[in-house]
Write a protein that holds these residues in place. Structure first.
Motif, PDB file in Angstrom:
ATOM      1  N   GLN A 145     -46.146  -5.266  68.028  1.00  0.00           N
ATOM      2  CA  GLN A 145     -45.399  -4.004  67.985  1.00  0.00           C
ATOM      3  C   GLN A 145     -46.047  -2.941  67.083  1.00  0.00           C
ATOM      4  O   GLN A 145     -45.390  -2.345  66.232  1.00  0.00           O
ATOM      5  N   TRP A 146     -47.312  -2.664  67.299  1.00  0.00           N
ATOM      6  CA  TRP A 146     -48.019  -1.704  66.453  1.00  0.00           C
ATOM      7  C   TRP A 146     -48.771  -0.686  67.308  1.00  0.00           C
ATOM      8  O   TRP A 146     -49.339  -1.024  68.348  1.00  0.00           O
ATOM      9  N   MET A 147     -48.789   0.551  66.830  1.00  0.00           N
ATOM     10  CA  MET A 147     -49.653   1.582  67.399  1.00  0.00           C
ATOM     11  C   MET A 147     -50.622   2.022  66.318  1.00  0.00           C
ATOM     12  O   MET A 147     -50.218   2.404  65.219  1.00  0.00           O
ATOM     13  N   TRP A 148     -51.908   1.942  66.638  1.00  0.00           N
ATOM     14  CA  TRP A 148     -52.983   2.289  65.706  1.00  0.00           C
ATOM     15  C   TRP A 148     -53.534   3.642  66.091  1.00  0.00           C
ATOM     16  O   TRP A 148     -53.853   3.893  67.262  1.00  0.00           O
ATOM     17  N   THR A 149     -53.651   4.551  65.134  1.00  0.00           N
ATOM     18  CA  THR A 149     -54.080   5.915  65.442  1.00  0.00           C
ATOM     19  C   THR A 149     -55.286   6.319  64.609  1.00  0.00           C
ATOM     20  O   THR A 149     -55.436   5.901  63.455  1.00  0.00           O
ATOM     21  N   SER A 150     -56.128   7.127  65.213  1.00  0.00           N
ATOM     22  CA  SER A 150     -57.307   7.675  64.539  1.00  0.00           C
ATOM     23  C   SER A 150     -56.975   9.044  63.970  1.00  0.00           C
ATOM     24  O   SER A 150     -56.678   9.982  64.714  1.00  0.00           O
ATOM     25  N   LEU A 151     -57.022   9.178  62.663  1.00  0.00           N
ATOM     26  CA  LEU A 151     -56.702  10.465  62.051  1.00  0.00           C
ATOM     27  C   LEU A 151     -57.756  11.513  62.390  1.00  0.00           C
ATOM     28  O   LEU A 151     -57.434  12.700  62.546  1.00  0.00           O
ATOM     29  N   SER A 152     -59.011  11.092  62.544  1.00  0.00           N
ATOM     30  CA  SER A 152     -60.066  12.059  62.867  1.00  0.00           C
ATOM     31  C   SER A 152     -59.905  12.617  64.274  1.00  0.00           C
ATOM     32  O   SER A 152     -60.248  13.781  64.535  1.00  0.00           O
ATOM     33  N   ALA A 153     -59.386  11.822  65.205  1.00  0.00           N
ATOM     34  CA  ALA A 153     -59.185  12.307  66.573  1.00  0.00           C
ATOM     35  C   ALA A 153     -58.149  13.423  66.595  1.00  0.00           C
ATOM     36  O   ALA A 153     -58.343  14.455  67.264  1.00  0.00           O
ATOM     37  N   PHE A 154     -57.067  13.245  65.871  1.00  0.00           N
ATOM     38  CA  PHE A 154     -56.039  14.289  65.820  1.00  0.00           C
ATOM     39  C   PHE A 154     -56.572  15.529  65.095  1.00  0.00           C
ATOM     40  O   PHE A 154     -56.275  16.664  65.481  1.00  0.00           O
ATOM     41  N   ASP A 155     -57.369  15.311  64.061  1.00  0.00           N
ATOM     42  CA  ASP A 155     -57.954  16.435  63.325  1.00  0.00           C
ATOM     43  C   ASP A 155     -58.868  17.253  64.230  1.00  0.00           C
ATOM     44  O   ASP A 155     -58.845  18.489  64.205  1.00  0.00           O
ATOM     45  N   ALA A 156     -59.666  16.549  65.038  1.00  0.00           N
ATOM     46  CA  ALA A 156     -60.572  17.251  65.958  1.00  0.00           C
ATOM     47  C   ALA A 156     -59.806  18.070  66.991  1.00  0.00           C
ATOM     48  O   ALA A 156     -60.287  19.107  67.463  1.00  0.00           O
ATOM     49  N   ALA A 157     -58.597  17.594  67.336  1.00  0.00           N
ATOM     50  CA  ALA A 157     -57.783  18.305  68.319  1.00  0.00           C
ATOM     51  C   ALA A 157     -56.937  19.411  67.684  1.00  0.00           C
ATOM     52  O   ALA A 157     -56.270  20.169  68.399  1.00  0.00           O
ATOM     53  N   GLY A 158     -56.945  19.482  66.347  1.00  0.00           N
ATOM     54  CA  GLY A 158     -56.189  20.520  65.656  1.00  0.00           C
ATOM     55  C   GLY A 158     -54.689  20.310  65.676  1.00  0.00           C
ATOM     56  O   GLY A 158     -53.917  21.278  65.612  1.00  0.00           O
ATOM     57  N   VAL A 159     -54.265  19.033  65.764  1.00  0.00           N
ATOM     58  CA  VAL A 159     -52.830  18.730  65.774  1.00  0.00           C
ATOM     59  C   VAL A 159     -52.533  17.686  64.706  1.00  0.00           C
ATOM     60  O   VAL A 159     -53.411  16.938  64.268  1.00  0.00           O
ATOM     61  N   ALA A 160     -51.288  17.642  64.287  1.00  0.00           N
ATOM     62  CA  ALA A 160     -50.883  16.684  63.264  1.00  0.00           C
ATOM     63  C   ALA A 160     -50.939  15.266  63.830  1.00  0.00           C
ATOM     64  O   ALA A 160     -50.627  15.052  65.003  1.00  0.00           O
ATOM     65  N   ILE A 288     -45.157   1.010  63.457  1.00  0.00           N
ATOM     66  CA  ILE A 288     -44.412  -0.100  64.045  1.00  0.00           C
ATOM     67  C   ILE A 288     -43.413   0.416  65.078  1.00  0.00           C
ATOM     68  O   ILE A 288     -42.742   1.432  64.847  1.00  0.00           O
ATOM     69  N   GLY A 289     -43.327  -0.276  66.209  1.00  0.00           N
ATOM     70  CA  GLY A 289     -42.282   0.014  67.192  1.00  0.00           C
ATOM     71  C   GLY A 289     -42.358   1.390  67.800  1.00  0.00           C
ATOM     72  O   GLY A 289     -41.316   1.987  68.109  1.00  0.00           O
ATOM     73  N   MET A 290     -43.565   1.920  67.956  1.00  0.00           N
ATOM     74  CA  MET A 290     -43.758   3.258  68.507  1.00  0.00           C
ATOM     75  C   MET A 290     -43.052   4.317  67.666  1.00  0.00           C
ATOM     76  O   MET A 290     -42.700   5.388  68.143  1.00  0.00           O
ATOM     77  N   GLY A 291     -42.825   3.993  66.387  1.00  0.00           N
ATOM     78  CA  GLY A 291     -42.175   4.925  65.482  1.00  0.00           C
ATOM     79  C   GLY A 291     -40.668   4.916  65.562  1.00  0.00           C
ATOM     80  O   GLY A 291     -40.014   5.745  64.926  1.00  0.00           O
ATOM     81  N   ARG A 292     -40.108   3.975  66.306  1.00  0.00           N
ATOM     82  CA  ARG A 292     -38.651   3.905  66.433  1.00  0.00           C
ATOM     83  C   ARG A 292     -38.139   2.600  65.809  1.00  0.00           C
ATOM     84  O   ARG A 292     -38.192   2.437  64.608  1.00  0.00           O
ATOM     85  N   ALA A 293     -37.661   1.662  66.598  1.00  0.00           N
ATOM     86  CA  ALA A 293     -37.060   0.437  66.047  1.00  0.00           C
ATOM     87  C   ALA A 293     -38.081  -0.352  65.236  1.00  0.00           C
ATOM     88  O   ALA A 293     -39.155  -0.691  65.724  1.00  0.00           O
ATOM     89  N   GLN A 294     -37.729  -0.622  64.000  1.00  0.00           N
ATOM     90  CA  GLN A 294     -38.620  -1.359  63.103  1.00  0.00           C
ATOM     91  C   GLN A 294     -38.391  -2.858  63.294  1.00  0.00           C
ATOM     92  O   GLN A 294     -37.725  -3.531  62.520  1.00  0.00           O
ATOM     93  N   LEU A 295     -38.993  -3.368  64.360  1.00  0.00           N
ATOM     94  CA  LEU A 295     -38.869  -4.774  64.725  1.00  0.00           C
ATOM     95  C   LEU A 295     -40.255  -5.358  64.951  1.00  0.00           C
ATOM     96  O   LEU A 295     -41.121  -4.694  65.540  1.00  0.00           O
TER      97      LEU A 295
END
Length: 412
Positions: A145-160, A288-295
């Motif tokens: 139940q985890w989503m892993w994100t690249s902070l540099s990818a969002f930075d390159a796109a100019g979004v939070a 965790i949990g796509m940012g919703r239910a913490q399971l």
């Protein structure tokens, strides 16, 4: 018993007295841990075992996923060519082998080691227990139940950076414009199933999750909540369009390198970020949990020991079983693997940010049984095959929901 063996055992705080092999033996251990982070974790186990025993860990890594390795492992055991120990997942995978008398009974060392009071949650030891006897060693807790994100990818796109699934959907156009893949996954059934399970528990919550996987409730399976989840799964297919990756760790590498913004993958992905020298909070985030239910699902890996007629091998197998659940092995292995320990009595204060998130959910009781514990291996395989077809086609949410419900209900 040699003085050397005795001295080593006295130094290993978690080991309890069992008959030891009079002569050193080689133990072949099979598993499917072959990525960079996984290989580092396996080495930690082997080193811990050989530091407390005169016996030798002979590594029997099988390339590919568990779906590739398990049939090979089971075939060898049934064919009379068993390994000394093998990784399998918590669930129903080894029940028939146990019932056939092909797995070593570990009840004596489980009782001597007080496993009933140190394994947390208790369901992990229950998954190793058949008719009151213990047949495996719980090694870790893995959750998908985890989503892993690249902070540099969002930075390159100019979004939070995304903090939840809705954020990722909203950022997708900007990510595409910046040449970044919004969502990545390997094109394998088990990976698709992990992602789907995360949506069911994260967006649907605990009640819906159990109504679907444990109860096979037709009203829940065909209801509006599951229809809404399938609508989101259709969106994942759109966000994943344009990728041609098979292995999960190669998909993780796309996030590590900043080519993809997100991957829904189990906590074992932490090992890949660690090997790459990346730091949570500055290079990547874990949600965790796509940012919703913490399971989190309290499944994971366990080790089974096929019956061997050689008493020295049997004694060495029991030595290894004790090492796997020892505090030293639990800490070193899980820190490298990215999984949570099965012992509730050890210090994990050195764990990183993402593991601390998982430990906090575990401490708060936000745990659910894995789908492997609630469904038969046959149903699990059918769902994986169905999801492969779904992602390779334009199957509608309605058709996918009906097919999924049919598989689950036929398993109950």
């Amino acid at each position: 018993m040699t003085n050397r063996i005795l001295t080593k055992l006295l130094c290993a705080s978690a080991l309890v007295a069992v008959p030891l092999a009079a002569n050193a033996v080689d133990l072949e251990i099979t598993h499917w841990w072959t990525s960079g982070g996984e290989a580092a974790a396996v080495r930690a186990l082997a080193e811990q075992f050989e530091a407390t025993s005169d016996n030798t860990w002979v590594d029997g890594a099988i390339a590919g996923s568990g779906g590739v390795a398990r049939p090979i492992i089971i075939s060898r055991i049934l064919g009379g060519d068993p390994m000394a120990a093998t990784q399998l997942n918590h669930g129903q995978q080894a029940v028939e082998l146990i019932e056939a008398g092909l797995m070593l009974d570990l009840t004596d060392i489980a009782e001597a080691g007080d496993w009933a009071n140190i394994v947390n949650p208790p369901s992990l030891l229950e998954a190793c227990t058949v008719e009151g006897r213990v047949y495996c060693v719980p090694l870790n807790i893995h959750s998908p139940q985890w989503m892993w994100t690249s902070l540099s990818a969002f930075d390159a796109a100019g979004v939070a950076p995304a903090q939840n699934w809705d954020d990722l959907k909203a950022a997708a156009p900007a990510l595409r414009e910046a040449g970044k893949q919004p969502l990545v996954s390997g094109a394998q059934g088990w990976q698709y199933a992990n992602q789907f399970n995360t949506f069911v528990s994260g967006l649907g919550g605990e009640d819906l999750y159990y109504a679907v996987y444990r109860d096979g409730d037709e009203a829940a399976l065909m209801g509006t909540e599951m229809k809404a989840i399938w609508d989101e799964i259709v969106i994942t297919r759109d966000l994943m369009a344009g990728t041609a990756i098979q292995d999960w760790n190669l998909a993780t590498a796309e996030v590590i390198n900043g080519n993809a913004a997100a991957q829904v993958m189990g906590d074992w992905a932490q090992g890949e970020f660690a090997v790459a020298g990346k730091t949570a909070g500055s290079d990547y985030d874990c949600i965790i949990g796509m940012g919703r239910a913490q399971l989190i699902a309290t499944a994971g890996d366990a080790f089974y020991f096929p019956v061997n007629k050689d008493e020295e091998v049997t004694a060495a197998q029991k030595e290894l079983a004790q090492v796997l659940i020892s505090p030293e092995a639990q800490v070193t292995f899980n820190l490298k693997k990215g999984s949570l320990p099965v012992r509730g009595d050890i210090d994990m204060s050195t764990a990183g940010t993402c593991m601390q998130k998982g430990l906090a959910v575990l401490a708060d009781g936000g745990t659910i049984d894995s789908s492997d514990m609630l469904l038969s291996p046959d149903a699990v395989g059918q769902i994986q095959d169905m999801l492969v077809d779904f992602y390779a086609s334009d199957m509608s949410a309605e058709d996918a929901q009906a097919e999924f419900a049919k598989i689950v209900m036929s398993d109950k």
